[in-house]
Design a protein around this motif. Structure first.
Motif, short mmCIF file in Angstrom:
data_model
loop_
_atom_site.label_atom_id
_atom_site.label_comp_id
_atom_site.label_asym_id
_atom_site.label_seq_id
_atom_site.Cartn_x
_atom_site.Cartn_y
_atom_site.Cartn_z
N ILE A 1 0.87 -0.99 -0.02
CA ILE A 1 0.10 -0.02 -0.12
C ILE A 1 0.94 1.34 0.02
N THR A 2 2.21 1.12 0.64
CA THR A 2 2.83 2.34 0.57
C THR A 2 3.35 2.80 -0.85
N ALA A 3 3.21 2.14 -1.78
CA ALA A 3 3.54 2.56 -3.10
C ALA A 3 2.61 3.60 -3.63
N TRP A 4 1.62 3.81 -3.10
CA TRP A 4 0.50 4.66 -3.28
C TRP A 4 0.83 6.07 -2.38
N TYR A 5 1.75 5.97 -1.62
CA TYR A 5 1.67 7.08 -0.43
C TYR A 5 2.56 8.47 -1.07
N PRO A 6 3.32 8.24 -1.99
CA PRO A 6 3.98 9.53 -2.91
C PRO A 6 2.81 10.50 -3.37
N PRO B 1 5.38 13.99 4.99
CA PRO B 1 6.22 12.62 5.20
C PRO B 1 5.66 11.47 4.67
N LEU B 2 4.34 10.99 4.05
CA LEU B 2 4.07 10.11 3.58
C LEU B 2 4.63 9.78 2.46
N THR B 3 5.44 10.62 1.51
CA THR B 3 5.95 10.43 0.29
C THR B 3 7.21 9.66 0.62
N VAL B 4 7.71 9.90 1.82
CA VAL B 4 9.01 8.94 2.19
C VAL B 4 8.55 7.69 3.03
N PRO C 1 9.96 4.45 7.02
CA PRO C 1 8.59 4.25 7.58
C PRO C 1 8.81 5.01 8.97
N VAL C 2 9.91 4.61 9.84
CA VAL C 2 9.76 5.05 11.24
C VAL C 2 9.98 6.47 11.21
N ALA C 3 10.91 7.36 10.40
CA ALA C 3 10.83 8.70 10.35
C ALA C 3 9.60 9.43 9.88
N GLY D 1 1.63 1.90 7.21
CA GLY D 1 3.00 1.96 6.39
C GLY D 1 4.05 1.16 7.36
N VAL D 2 4.40 1.88 8.81
CA VAL D 2 5.30 1.32 9.43
C VAL D 2 5.26 -0.15 9.70
N GLY D 3 3.73 -0.77 9.87
CA GLY D 3 3.76 -2.05 10.17
C GLY D 3 4.00 -2.90 8.79
N SER D 4 3.79 -2.46 7.74
CA SER D 4 3.86 -3.05 6.58
C SER D 4 5.39 -3.12 6.12
#
Length: 384
Positions: free
Chosen positions: A16-21, A65-68, A73-75, A106-109
């Motif tokens: 799912i994080t591929a869509w965050y940027p 910050p979702l873009t990175v 993920p932690v930052a 995103g962090v969990g993933s």
């Protein structure tokens, strides 16, 4: 039969994080739309405050910050949490608060190491925020903070499930790739066995016979010529096999067919093995891989006859029908059989596997009254 077509690359597991940027900037823009100001996250009951410059900074800190998140993920979670705290403590209650569960997801993933420490650190940071909102708010019940925390924990859990599913898919792809490589190595080994064993066995038998022909120059010359011809055929077949292993080789493949059986029988006769050959029926218009398998059955059976029953009468019978090819190779018992090294059984085992793939029947063993019989019924028209 060798199939060296490159397999289609399997698709990766859902991330799912591929869509965050793309999602981060969209959420930032939507949070600034006036009609969405009353649709944000409100925790603690603080009175709403109109957006100002600090609100824009807090929204940017939550969304951008979702873009990175995929790389750090932690930052990302730390920055989004800080922006969320400012958003709630100042009473903006913007739509950007949605970024917090997304960051947790995103962090969990994505997080591979220190997962427990990250979860404990986030939980510890949530406690002072909840206490501050409780004191500054309008007396919202404590259960609201607990329920919100459980919702955030659920987002983390869903991310962990996605991570586990992606890891399981990666392991499945690894196993499939390993099994594919193993199967390819087995097919290549069978082809090398068929090509090398037959030709080399014929050459060894012919060379051994040449020892006793020194007093007959004409027959010696014929035997040496047969050895040379066999060697050239071996080189040709090996070169063709190596061409198939070359990634730059074309997709069209030249494979031995039942029409070349007579050449195979003639070569065995030249090696000194008496062979009778009978071919009946009309081959089917579409045989698929059946022609090649029939050729390999005869080739392996004649090779074994040369090795273990040299000089014994051998009969090859091939019968074609519209639906199948039947091959029978029988060798009489040898009264005086020269010593031969024990076989590995790889050739007959490979033939049985090839025939089984096409849905046919294969048998090999001693026959009544002595000798050996190889029989195969091969279904035609199957592309394998």
């Amino acid at each position: 039969m060798i199939s060296l077509r490159r397999p289609a690359r399997p698709r990766s597991g859902f991330d799912i994080t591929a869509w965050y940027p793309l999602l981060g900037p969209l959420l930032f823009a939507a949070s600034l739309v006036p009609s969405f100001h009353s649709h944000g996250t409100q925790l603690g009951g603080l009175p709403p405050r109109p957006l100002d410059v600090f609100a824009v900074l807090a929204i940017a800190l939550e969304c951008l910050p979702l873009t990175v998140s995929r790389r750090w993920p932690v930052a990302c979670l730390a920055l989004v949490s800080a922006g969320f705290a400012v958003d709630q403590l100042r009473g903006y209650h913007s739509l950007a608060g949605t970024a917090l569960p997304l960051a947790l997801l995103g962090v969990g993933s994505r997080l591979e190491r220190h997962r427990r420490a990250t979860a404990l650190g986030f939980s510890a940071a949530y406690v002072p925020l909840a206490l501050a909102l409780y004191r500054l708010g309008s007396g919202e019940p404590a259960g609201e903070f607990v329920l919100f925390y459980l919702a955030l924990a659920l987002a983390w859990g869903i991310g962990g499930w996605l991570r586990s599913a992606r890891a399981a898919e990666a392991e499945r792809r690894r196993r499939v790739a390993q099994e594919t490589r193993t199967a390819e190595r087995a097919r290549i080994a069978r082809e090398l066995h068929d090509v090398v064993t037959h030709h080399v066995t014929a050459m060894v038998v012919q060379a051994e016979a040449a020892r006793y022909l020194t007093a007959a120059p004409d027959r010696l010359d014929q035997t040496l010529t047969a050895v040379t011809d066999t060697g050239r055929r071996a080189i040709t077949d090996l070169r063709h096999l190596l061409d198939l292993l070359n990634p730059d080789h074309g997709t069209g493949t030249r494979t031995p067919s039942a029409g070349r059986l007579r050449t195979l029988v003639d070569q065995t006769r030249e090696a000194g093995q008496p062979v009778d050959f009978t071919e009946d029926g009309t081959p089917a218009q579409v045989t698929g891989s059946a022609d090649l398998v029939a050729y390999r059955v005869v080739q392996e059976a004649l090779t074994n006859a040369l090795k273990y029953a040299y000089g014994s009468h051998t009969a090859v019978r091939v019968r074609h029908t519209e639906k199948e090819i039947t091959v029978e190779v029988s060798t009489d018992a040898s009264a005086a059989q020269p010593a031969a090294p024990g076989g590995s059984g790889r050739g007959l085992a490979g033939l049985r596997e090839r025939v089984d793939v096409l849905g046919g029947d294969f048998s090999a063993g001693p026959r009544a009254g002595g000798g050996f019989l190889v029989r195969a019924r091969i279904r035609a028209g199957n592309p394998s």
